[in-house]
Design an enzyme around this catalytic site. Structure first.
Site, PDB file in Angstrom:
ATOM      1  CB  ALA A  16      -0.928   0.006   1.203  1.00 12.61           C
ATOM      2  NE  ARG A  38      -2.966  -9.848  10.194  1.00 14.90           N
ATOM      3  CZ  ARG A  38      -2.028 -10.770  10.066  1.00 14.90           C
ATOM      4  NH1 ARG A  38      -2.338 -12.056  10.164  1.00 14.90           N
ATOM      5  NH2 ARG A  38      -0.774 -10.432   9.843  1.00 14.90           N
ATOM      6  CE1 TYR A  59      -7.907  -4.901   8.578  1.00 15.05           C
ATOM      7  CE2 TYR A  59      -8.991  -7.019   8.273  1.00 15.05           C
ATOM      8  CZ  TYR A  59      -7.839  -6.274   8.395  1.00 15.05           C
ATOM      9  OH  TYR A  59      -6.621  -6.893   8.332  1.00 15.05           O
ATOM     10  CG  HIS A  80      -9.550  -9.884  -1.912  1.00 12.55           C
ATOM     11  ND1 HIS A  80      -8.915  -9.899  -3.134  1.00 12.55           N
ATOM     12  CD2 HIS A  80      -8.595  -9.576  -1.006  1.00 12.55           C
ATOM     13  CE1 HIS A  80      -7.639  -9.621  -2.977  1.00 12.55           C
ATOM     14  NE2 HIS A  80      -7.427  -9.434  -1.685  1.00 12.55           N
ATOM     15  CE  LYS A  98      -1.576  -7.137  -8.795  1.00 15.71           C
ATOM     16  NZ  LYS A  98      -1.376  -6.397  -7.597  1.00 15.71           N
ATOM     17  NE  ARG A 167       2.772 -13.232  -3.211  1.00 17.95           N
ATOM     18  CZ  ARG A 167       3.094 -12.092  -2.608  1.00 17.95           C
ATOM     19  NH1 ARG A 167       3.713 -12.122  -1.439  1.00 17.95           N
ATOM     20  NH2 ARG A 167       2.786 -10.933  -3.161  1.00 17.95           N
ATOM     21  CG  ASP A 179       0.944 -13.840  -5.838  1.00 15.59           C
ATOM     22  OD1 ASP A 179       1.931 -13.349  -6.445  1.00 15.59           O
ATOM     23  OD2 ASP A 179       0.580 -13.416  -4.739  1.00 15.59           O
TER      24      ASP A 179
END
Length: 324
Positions: A16, A38, A59, A80, A98, A167, A179
């Site tokens: 970010a 978190r 969140y 997501h 993405k 991942r 990924d």
């Protein structure tokens, strides 16, 4: 919008910083107003390090705060839909890292929530907004190189599990196709068209995720293609290459994903080769600029709406053909 576009960060991620925070500092009428993580201690540290004024306890508090217009969600793939849907239901625009959704069904539900609440759901294919991709697409469209005969893309990005745990975790939506694999799928669809996988060869990790995939595909116009992606750890450099063979030429590109770190762009018309280099902003700068303008004007973006669903469908088609 008369006020600046107010962005909230869901996930205090390193990505970010380069994808949202740094571009926002260079673009007028964009502000990063809030962050949630978190753990609130992490969000506090992140906000202090990046000059973000407000920290949400979680969140949900950020989404319901009334202090943001758009949320950028950079979380594991399987999260997501939950947080994207809640943001959309609270009338917020959403920029999802993405792939936006781990499967076709999740993509459809997210798009339905966006439509119901008249909000933008955008997938963060930042490369698409860089002048390099614009130039490649224009070469394909203008006809001087003829029609595309073959598409070949290779992405090799070593990702040690110790540094990239999500991942390599099947429960978190890990695997190379969910990924970096989404990039060449997107290139193929936007440069050649929709495709069907003919054969997929997969190397599975001990954790059960796909760590390397080679997919042979066929496009609706008769062109053939190969999508070759790997996150297998090694000591070499990252590798990114795109090659298009055409009836009257060819296009070869190195580093289409992050061209601002250096790239090669060569094309051949007949027997004559040409070269061009693009300097200027990052892919993330161009993406955020385009998002700001689209929200202000109501104009459509190439990485929202049905594009999200079609990319998810294409990824799933490759995954469903997997043979280890």
């Amino acid at each position: 919008m008369t006020r600046p576009l107010r962005i909230g960060l869901i996930g205090a991620s390193n990505l970010a910083i380069t994808s949202i925070i740094e571009p926002a500092r260079k673009i007028g009428d964009v502000e990063i107003t809030m962050v949630a993580a978190r753990e609130i201690s992490r969000a506090n540290d992140y906000a202090a390090a990046n000059n973000i004024n407000s920290v949400a306890a979680n969140y949900q508090e950020l989404i319901k705060s009334g202090g943001v217009d758009l949320v950028y969600i950079c979380l594991p793939n399987v999260l997501h839909e939950e947080w994207g849907t809640l943001a959309l239901e609270n009338k917020l625009h959403v920029l999802l890292e993405k792939p936006a959704a781990p499967d076709e069904a999740a993509a459809m539900r997210l798009l339905a929530a966006a439509s119901k609440n008249n909000c933008r759901l955008i997938e963060a294919f930042h490369y698409h907004y860089h002048p390099l991709f614009t130039a490649i697409k224009q070469l394909v469209l203008d006809g001087n190189l003829g029609t595309i005969k073959s598409f070949n893309a290779k992405l090799d990005v070593p990702m040690p599990p110790s540094e990239n745990a999500a991942r390599w975790d099947k429960e978190l939506g890990g695997g190379v196709m969910l990924d970096i694999g989404c990039y060449p799928v997107h290139w193929a669809r936007h440069l050649v068209g929709e495709f069907e996988p003919i054969e997929t060869i997969t190397k599975f990790a001990e954790t059960g995720v796909d760590e390397a995939v080679v997919a042979h595909v066929k496009f609706g116009n008769g062109a053939i293609g190969t999508i070759d992606v790997s996150m297998t750890p090694h000591n070499g450099q990252r590798y990114s290459r795109l090659k298009l063979e055409m009836t009257n030429g060819a296009i070869e590109v190195r580093n289409l994903v992050l061209p601002h770190y250096g790239h090669d762009f060569n094309w051949r018309i007949g027997d004559e080769w040409h070269h061009k280099e693009f300097k200027g902003g990052t892919t993330y700068f161009y993406q955020l600029q385009a998002i700001k303008e689209a929200i202000k004007s109501g104009g459509k973006l190439p990485t929202e709406g049905d594009d999200i669903l079609k990319n998810a469908q294409s990824i799933m088609a490759i995954l469903n053909k997997q043979v280890g």
